[in-house]
Design a protein around this motif. Structure first.
Motif, PDB file in Angstrom:
ATOM      1  N   UNK A   1      -4.160  20.832  -0.705  1.00 56.32           N
ATOM      2  CA  UNK A   1      -5.028  19.822  -0.118  1.00 56.32           C
ATOM      3  C   UNK A   1      -5.945  19.184  -1.161  1.00 56.32           C
ATOM      4  N   UNK A   2      -6.476  19.990  -2.063  1.00 60.36           N
ATOM      5  CA  UNK A   2      -7.369  19.448  -3.089  1.00 60.36           C
ATOM      6  C   UNK A   2      -6.617  18.532  -4.041  1.00 60.36           C
ATOM      7  N   UNK A   3      -5.361  18.900  -4.367  1.00 57.31           N
ATOM      8  CA  UNK A   3      -4.587  18.052  -5.277  1.00 57.31           C
ATOM      9  C   UNK A   3      -4.274  16.715  -4.614  1.00 57.31           C
ATOM     10  N   UNK A   4      -3.957  16.745  -3.340  1.00 57.24           N
ATOM     11  CA  UNK A   4      -3.675  15.501  -2.624  1.00 57.24           C
ATOM     12  C   UNK A   4      -4.927  14.631  -2.561  1.00 57.24           C
ATOM     13  N   UNK A   5      -6.068  15.241  -2.297  1.00 59.24           N
ATOM     14  CA  UNK A   5      -7.313  14.464  -2.239  1.00 59.24           C
ATOM     15  C   UNK A   5      -7.651  13.870  -3.601  1.00 59.24           C
ATOM     16  N   UNK A   6      -7.325  14.591  -4.665  1.00 59.78           N
ATOM     17  CA  UNK A   6      -7.536  14.043  -6.010  1.00 59.78           C
ATOM     18  C   UNK A   6      -6.687  12.791  -6.217  1.00 59.78           C
ATOM     19  N   UNK A   7      -5.438  12.849  -5.738  1.00 56.43           N
ATOM     20  CA  UNK A   7      -4.583  11.667  -5.823  1.00 56.43           C
ATOM     21  C   UNK A   7      -5.180  10.505  -5.038  1.00 56.43           C
ATOM     22  N   UNK A   8      -5.651  10.773  -3.828  1.00 54.60           N
ATOM     23  CA  UNK A   8      -6.214   9.713  -2.994  1.00 54.60           C
ATOM     24  C   UNK A   8      -7.367   9.030  -3.711  1.00 54.60           C
ATOM     25  N   UNK A   9      -8.250   9.827  -4.294  1.00 55.68           N
ATOM     26  CA  UNK A   9      -9.405   9.257  -5.009  1.00 55.68           C
ATOM     27  C   UNK A   9      -8.943   8.439  -6.208  1.00 55.68           C
ATOM     28  N   UNK A  10      -7.978   8.966  -6.950  1.00 57.13           N
ATOM     29  CA  UNK A  10      -7.485   8.266  -8.137  1.00 57.13           C
ATOM     30  C   UNK A  10      -6.793   6.964  -7.738  1.00 57.13           C
ATOM     31  N   UNK A  11      -5.984   7.019  -6.691  1.00 57.81           N
ATOM     32  CA  UNK A  11      -5.262   5.825  -6.244  1.00 57.81           C
ATOM     33  C   UNK A  11      -6.248   4.729  -5.830  1.00 57.81           C
ATOM     34  N   UNK A  12      -7.271   5.102  -5.101  1.00 54.39           N
ATOM     35  CA  UNK A  12      -8.240   4.110  -4.645  1.00 54.39           C
ATOM     36  C   UNK A  12      -9.038   3.529  -5.805  1.00 54.39           C
ATOM     37  N   UNK A  13      -9.254   4.327  -6.837  1.00 53.79           N
ATOM     38  CA  UNK A  13      -9.964   3.811  -8.014  1.00 53.79           C
ATOM     39  C   UNK A  13      -9.116   2.808  -8.788  1.00 53.79           C
ATOM     40  N   UNK A  14      -7.795   3.015  -8.752  1.00 54.28           N
ATOM     41  CA  UNK A  14      -6.897   2.143  -9.516  1.00 54.28           C
ATOM     42  C   UNK A  14      -6.467   0.908  -8.724  1.00 54.28           C
ATOM     43  N   UNK A  15      -6.380   1.050  -7.423  1.00 54.75           N
ATOM     44  CA  UNK A  15      -5.850  -0.013  -6.568  1.00 54.75           C
ATOM     45  C   UNK A  15      -6.932  -0.462  -5.596  1.00 54.75           C
ATOM     46  N   UNK A  16      -7.148  -1.727  -5.525  1.00 53.09           N
ATOM     47  CA  UNK A  16      -8.166  -2.251  -4.622  1.00 53.09           C
ATOM     48  C   UNK A  16      -7.571  -2.453  -3.227  1.00 53.09           C
ATOM     49  N   UNK A  17      -7.399  -1.332  -2.510  1.00 52.49           N
ATOM     50  CA  UNK A  17      -6.913  -1.440  -1.142  1.00 52.49           C
ATOM     51  C   UNK A  17      -7.891  -2.266  -0.317  1.00 52.49           C
ATOM     52  N   UNK A  18      -7.353  -3.002   0.636  1.00 53.63           N
ATOM     53  CA  UNK A  18      -8.190  -3.908   1.411  1.00 53.63           C
ATOM     54  C   UNK A  18      -8.387  -3.389   2.830  1.00 53.63           C
ATOM     55  N   UNK A  19      -9.598  -3.509   3.353  1.00 49.57           N
ATOM     56  CA  UNK A  19      -9.838  -3.074   4.738  1.00 49.57           C
ATOM     57  C   UNK A  19      -9.139  -4.018   5.711  1.00 49.57           C
ATOM     58  N   UNK A  20      -8.936  -3.570   6.946  1.00 47.90           N
ATOM     59  CA  UNK A  20      -8.248  -4.423   7.920  1.00 47.90           C
ATOM     60  C   UNK A  20      -8.908  -5.789   8.112  1.00 47.90           C
ATOM     61  N   UNK A  21     -10.234  -5.858   7.964  1.00 42.22           N
ATOM     62  CA  UNK A  21     -10.934  -7.120   8.211  1.00 42.22           C
ATOM     63  C   UNK A  21     -11.185  -7.918   6.931  1.00 42.22           C
TER      64      UNK A  21
ATOM     65  N   UNK B   1       0.849  -1.186   0.000  1.00 37.50           N
ATOM     66  CA  UNK B   1       0.000   0.000   0.000  1.00 37.50           C
ATOM     67  C   UNK B   1       0.894   1.249   0.000  1.00 37.50           C
ATOM     68  N   UNK B   2       0.852   2.023  -1.102  1.00 37.99           N
ATOM     69  CA  UNK B   2       1.732   3.185  -1.280  1.00 37.99           C
ATOM     70  C   UNK B   2       1.043   4.526  -0.986  1.00 37.99           C
ATOM     71  N   UNK B   3      -0.164   4.512  -0.506  1.00 36.84           N
ATOM     72  CA  UNK B   3      -0.947   5.746  -0.514  1.00 36.84           C
ATOM     73  C   UNK B   3      -0.288   6.854   0.308  1.00 36.84           C
ATOM     74  N   UNK B   4       0.326   6.513   1.436  1.00 36.99           N
ATOM     75  CA  UNK B   4       0.959   7.546   2.267  1.00 36.99           C
ATOM     76  C   UNK B   4       2.129   8.188   1.544  1.00 36.99           C
ATOM     77  N   UNK B   5       2.921   7.386   0.802  1.00 36.37           N
ATOM     78  CA  UNK B   5       4.085   7.939   0.097  1.00 36.37           C
ATOM     79  C   UNK B   5       3.635   8.939  -0.962  1.00 36.37           C
TER      80      UNK B   5
END
Length: 446
Positions: free
Chosen positions: A93-113, A77-81
């Motif tokens: 802040x808006x540019x960073x949030x755009x990255x977060x949304x794009x990253x999550x759309x491209x990568x299926x991050x998994x919840x802790x459970x 999971x690279x999202x913090x980097x």
């Protein structure tokens, strides 16, 4: 360095710049605190504050409290980097949030459970001393490890103190998970983010695959590091000719792939090489590190060596005819991450980490079949301007691209901004442009 390409100057500069990098892997004695009482208030905000409150908030929101440190078994999971890199490039802040949304759309991050790690729990009891020892490199129970490092941070009281005490116990394992534990820790410290730092230390512990060598053999003594008499370029050429080492790497990687250790082809190859550290040290100790003769103060020396290693990692990535190689790029961001940590370490621990990092990145170079270093910069060193970098940063921030590209550009821009008169100016710009102009290449991963 590497700026003037008349034949004689070009050869000299190339040899000074093409230094390989290595990550430090260590499984020996963890410095563990004794009995901790159960305390599940694992918030980190009171320990160290970030300069930007919104950055802190986003890193907390996107932390491993909400997304597991890996997905699809072994992808990191690279999202913090990416968040930190974009902020360092000037993204708001808006540019960073755009990255977060794009990253999550491209990568299926998994919840802790997620069912893939159903034995995990974010509020797991912190690992005991005995559990820390048993879990080293076992790739399980990440949250028990994370929560123990959170407890340790509270006890140490600062990021500097926990890194000084705990990082040396893990640093021979930095190549684990393609150096993501190191990168996570270094980026976290660059942002002074307690959450990210403790996640990084836990990930290093979770995935540790150490550099293994005969420590009783005087030929392997750390006093030899950096004092060789051979240029780095010559050592790379020697590695390219070591057919026996490559055959061993491939055969051992096949064996590792059949074990219960779930990873990718690249990691199996590098782990195979790190298991024969005596061979890697033989090459590493031949390398002449020019700055070793320039500093008498130990603290200044280790920082200078870290700077030198970082420059060599950038040069190898930028000059490689395997353009925008994913694993050579990782060498750059890993070297930068280590450079963030080196100043807080005791000099002896710093040298040990730098030695292992050198070996690991030699291993990375071999794993990628030792590409030729012929991709020369298009812009001469003396012609690099602030306007060039403005164009590069505007271009990269306008794109929704792979997070590694933001990090590569950020590292090179950080260095140019700090050392804009450096004779590496052309290499920094060339590396950034290479990352943006070419698709990521995954080289030899099978």
């Amino acid at each position: 360095m590497l700026a003037v390409y008349a034949f004689v100057r070009r050869l000299s500069c190339l040899r000074r710049t093409t230094r390989i990098y290595v990550s430090r892997l260590q499984t020996t004695k963890l410095v563990c605190s004794s009995n901790f009482k159960d305390n599940r208030q694992f918030t980190m905000s009171t320990v160290t504050s970030l300069g930007s409150s919104w950055l802190k908030e986003i890193l907390e929101e996107q932390s491993t409290q909400n997304h597991y440190i890996e997905y699809r078994t072994f992808f990191s999971n690279h999202i913090a980097h990416g968040i930190i890199a974009i902020e360092r490039l000037g993204g708001d802040q808006n540019r960073v949030k755009r990255f977060v949304d794009d990253y999550k759309n491209k990568v299926n991050l998994e919840p802790p459970n997620h069912p893939r790690h159903n034995d995990e729990s974010t509020d797991a009891d912190p690992a005991t001393d005995d559990e820390l020892h048993k879990l080293l490199g076992q790739r399980k129970l990440f949250y028990k490890l994370r929560n123990r490092y959170i407890m340790k941070l509270k006890e140490y009281g600062s990021l500097e103190e926990i890194l000084r005490a705990e990082f040396p116990n893990l640093s021979r394992g930095l190549v684990c998970s393609a150096a993501h534990g190191l990168i996570h820790t270094g980026y976290g410290y660059s942002a002074r983010c307690p959450t990210t730092v403790t996640e990084g230390l836990a990930y290093l512990h979770h995935s540790c695959k150490p550099l293994i060598f005969d420590e009783k053999n005087s030929d392997n003594d750390i006093s030899h590091f950096g004092k060789g008499d051979t240029d780095i370029l010559v050592i790379l050429e020697e590695l390219a000719k070591d057919e026996q080492l490559r055959i061993f790497m491939k055969e051992e990687a096949v064996k590792l792939s059949k074990s219960d250790w779930a990873s990718g082809g690249f990691q199996y190859k590098v782990a195979a090489l790190m298991s024969v550290g005596d061979n890697l040290l033989k090459y590493a100790y031949k390398i002449k590190v020019p700055v070793m003769e320039s500093f008498k103060d130990e603290a200044d020396l280790v920082v200078a060596v870290a700077d030198w290693l970082l420059n060599q990692s950038i040069a190898v990535y930028a000059l490689s005819d395997m353009k925008n190689n994913f694993f050579l790029l990782h060498g750059v961001t890993a070297a930068w991450s280590l450079r963030q940590i080196i100043p807080v370490l005791k000099p002896a621990d710093a040298v040990d980490a730098l030695r292992t990092f050198t070996c690991a990145l030699l291993a990375v170079y071999v794993s990628q079949e030792c590409p030729a270093l012929t991709n020369k910069p298009k812009v001469p060193q003396s012609d690099v301007t602030a306007s060039d970098w403005t164009d590069v940063i505007n271009e990269v921030l306008s794109r929704d691209t792979d997070e590694h590209i933001y990090k590569l550009v950020q590292v090179c821009h950080d260095l140019w901004r700090e050392k804009d008169c450096s004779n590496m100016a052309d290499i920094y710009l060339h590396a950034a442009q290479t990352s943006m102009d070419n698709d990521l290449s995954f080289g030899n991963v099978s």
